[in-house]
Write an enzyme that holds these catalytic residues in place. Sequence first.
Site, PDB file in Angstrom:
ATOM      1  N   HIS A   1      -1.336   1.438  -4.368  1.00  0.00           N
ATOM      2  CA  HIS A   1      -1.660   2.863  -4.247  1.00  0.00           C
ATOM      3  C   HIS A   1      -0.731   3.744  -5.052  1.00  0.00           C
ATOM      4  CE1 HIS A   1      -3.781   1.952  -0.161  1.00  0.00           C
ATOM      5  NE2 HIS A   1      -4.489   1.557  -1.197  1.00  0.00           N
TER       6      HIS A   1
ATOM      7  N   THR B   1       0.431  -2.978   8.649  1.00  0.00           N
ATOM      8  CA  THR B   1      -0.770  -2.289   8.173  1.00  0.00           C
ATOM      9  C   THR B   1      -1.869  -2.405   9.209  1.00  0.00           C
ATOM     10  OG1 THR B   1      -2.430  -2.139   6.411  1.00  0.00           O
ATOM     11  CG2 THR B   1      -1.528  -4.336   6.856  1.00  0.00           C
TER      12      THR B   1
ATOM     13  N   ASN C   1       2.826  -6.888  13.620  1.00  0.00           N
ATOM     14  CA  ASN C   1       2.419  -5.523  13.954  1.00  0.00           C
ATOM     15  C   ASN C   1       2.571  -5.335  15.463  1.00  0.00           C
ATOM     16  OD1 ASN C   1       0.921  -3.113  14.456  1.00  0.00           O
ATOM     17  ND2 ASN C   1      -0.183  -3.428  12.522  1.00  0.00           N
TER      18      ASN C   1
ATOM     19  N   GLN D   1       0.846  -1.200   0.000  1.00  0.00           N
ATOM     20  CA  GLN D   1       0.000   0.000   0.000  1.00  0.00           C
ATOM     21  C   GLN D   1       0.882   1.251   0.000  1.00  0.00           C
ATOM     22  OE1 GLN D   1      -3.559  -0.661   2.919  1.00  0.00           O
ATOM     23  NE2 GLN D   1      -1.870  -1.900   3.655  1.00  0.00           N
TER      24      GLN D   1
HETATM   25  P1  OAD Z   1      -1.498   2.946   9.008  1.00  0.00           P
HETATM   26  O1  OAD Z   1      -0.790   4.162   9.465  1.00  0.00           O
HETATM   27  O2  OAD Z   1      -3.008   2.932   8.978  1.00  0.00           O
HETATM   28  O3  OAD Z   1      -1.045   1.696   9.859  1.00  0.00           O
HETATM   29  C1  OAD Z   1       0.324   1.441  10.060  1.00  0.00           C
HETATM   30  C2  OAD Z   1       0.404   0.194  10.924  1.00  0.00           C
HETATM   31  O4  OAD Z   1       1.779  -0.131  11.086  1.00  0.00           O
HETATM   32  C3  OAD Z   1      -0.179   0.390  12.315  1.00  0.00           C
HETATM   33  O5  OAD Z   1      -1.043  -0.694  12.613  1.00  0.00           O
HETATM   34  C4  OAD Z   1       1.058   0.372  13.234  1.00  0.00           C
HETATM   35  O6  OAD Z   1       0.765  -0.265  14.474  1.00  0.00           O
HETATM   36  C5  OAD Z   1       1.990  -0.489  12.432  1.00  0.00           C
HETATM   37  N1  OAD Z   1       3.421  -0.267  12.685  1.00  0.00           N
HETATM   38  C6  OAD Z   1       4.036   0.855  13.127  1.00  0.00           C
HETATM   39  N2  OAD Z   1       5.378   0.650  13.201  1.00  0.00           N
HETATM   40  C7  OAD Z   1       5.596  -0.638  12.777  1.00  0.00           C
HETATM   41  C8  OAD Z   1       6.755  -1.449  12.612  1.00  0.00           C
HETATM   42  N3  OAD Z   1       7.981  -0.983  12.892  1.00  0.00           N
HETATM   43  N4  OAD Z   1       6.604  -2.717  12.155  1.00  0.00           N
HETATM   44  C9  OAD Z   1       5.364  -3.201  11.875  1.00  0.00           C
HETATM   45  N5  OAD Z   1       4.227  -2.486  12.011  1.00  0.00           N
HETATM   46  C10 OAD Z   1       4.352  -1.217  12.452  1.00  0.00           C
HETATM   47  O7  OAD Z   1      -0.909   2.654   7.543  1.00  0.00           O
HETATM   48  P2  OAD Z   1      -1.483   1.684   6.476  1.00  0.00           P
HETATM   49  O8  OAD Z   1      -2.152   0.487   7.082  1.00  0.00           O
HETATM   50  O9  OAD Z   1      -0.426   1.435   5.493  1.00  0.00           O
HETATM   51  O10 OAD Z   1      -4.030   5.013   1.646  1.00  0.00           O
HETATM   52  O11 OAD Z   1      -2.602   2.620   5.775  1.00  0.00           O
HETATM   53  C11 OAD Z   1      -3.231   2.113   4.626  1.00  0.00           C
HETATM   54  C12 OAD Z   1      -3.590   3.286   3.761  1.00  0.00           C
HETATM   55  O12 OAD Z   1      -4.232   4.304   4.539  1.00  0.00           O
HETATM   56  C13 OAD Z   1      -2.423   4.009   3.137  1.00  0.00           C
HETATM   57  O13 OAD Z   1      -1.908   3.334   2.025  1.00  0.00           O
HETATM   58  C14 OAD Z   1      -3.107   5.296   2.717  1.00  0.00           C
HETATM   59  C15 OAD Z   1      -3.886   5.588   3.982  1.00  0.00           C
HETATM   60  O14 OAD Z   1      -5.113   6.182   3.695  1.00  0.00           O
HETATM   61  C16 OAD Z   1      -3.898   5.766   0.491  1.00  0.00           C
HETATM   62  O15 OAD Z   1      -3.015   6.576   0.371  1.00  0.00           O
HETATM   63  C17 OAD Z   1      -4.941   5.495  -0.537  1.00  0.00           C
END
Ligand code: OAD
Length: 248
Positions: A124, A192, A217, A106
């Site tokens: 994305h 994610t 996560n 993503q």
């Molecule tokens: P989020 O910011 O929603 O989630 C990031 C996740 O990574 C969270 O659950 C954190 O707990 C976890 N996290 C943080 N540090 C970490 C680490 N070192 N190792 C593993 N996990 C860790 O980001 P996404 O899930 O990527 O969409 O968000 C999905 C989409 O939401 C993005 O692509 C964007 C946004 O709207 C678009 O741009 C269309």
Amino acid sequence: MPDLPPELPTELIEALSDARRVVALTGSGISAESGVPTFREAQTGLWARYDPQELATPEAFARDPELVWKWYAWRRGLVGRALPNAGHTALADVERSVPEFCLVTQNVDGLHQQAGSDHVVELHGNLLRSRCPVENVTVEPDGADHLPPLCPNCGSPLRPDVVWFGEALPATELEAASEAARSCDLFLSVGTSGLVYPAASLPYEALESRATVVEINPDRTPLSPHADFSLRGRAEEILPRLVGATFG
Ligand code: OAD
């Protein structure tokens, strides 16, 4: 921060070792260690007063293309200085160690490709590319000082080649990701929150196809109770250990 599991489950190592088709879905958490800010982290400096979810939309670009372009140029600068971390590298190692591998991301930062992953499906888009919205082709901006740069073919203002809120995902990439999720033996969901669809539906498609689903996560997500293995920890710590324990 929850404690890392003392030992990775033997059953997980066996499942990954036996897997012939592996899919990894990544989110911004895997790039956190590389210093790439997410939408949800507080924006700093010039951008502190803007809500990113207000900028990453077609309406914002139509309203103020220069502002939106400048915000992406700022993020492009950050990403341009970011380096892949051990989590990205570990997934490139998995790709070299299993018969079939598909990395669905993503993220728009291109760090998986920098880490050596070949089969990367960008759901994305990619921040480092620009696109003509009229001709719908990626275009290398010329050096002109107009902001946004104009398409050299038709003169339209270029946009970042990323999916904005409210826009459909690229159909080819989404179908490839769904096909991979439905036909894999093992599905890794890494970094994610699993809140944004349709990407968030992929691990459930894998579960329906009886794949082993693994989540990495530090925090719980809606997927956590459904995953076969839900490992509380950071991608850059757990993935290298999992790859080392499985493939040596
Ligand atoms: P989020 O910011 O929603 O989630 C990031 C996740 O990574 C969270 O659950 C954190 O707990 C976890 N996290 C943080 N540090 C970490 C680490 N070192 N190792 C593993 N996990 C860790 O980001 P996404 O899930 O990527 O969409 O968000 C999905 C989409 O939401 C993005 O692509 C964007 C946004 O709207 C678009 O741009 C269309």
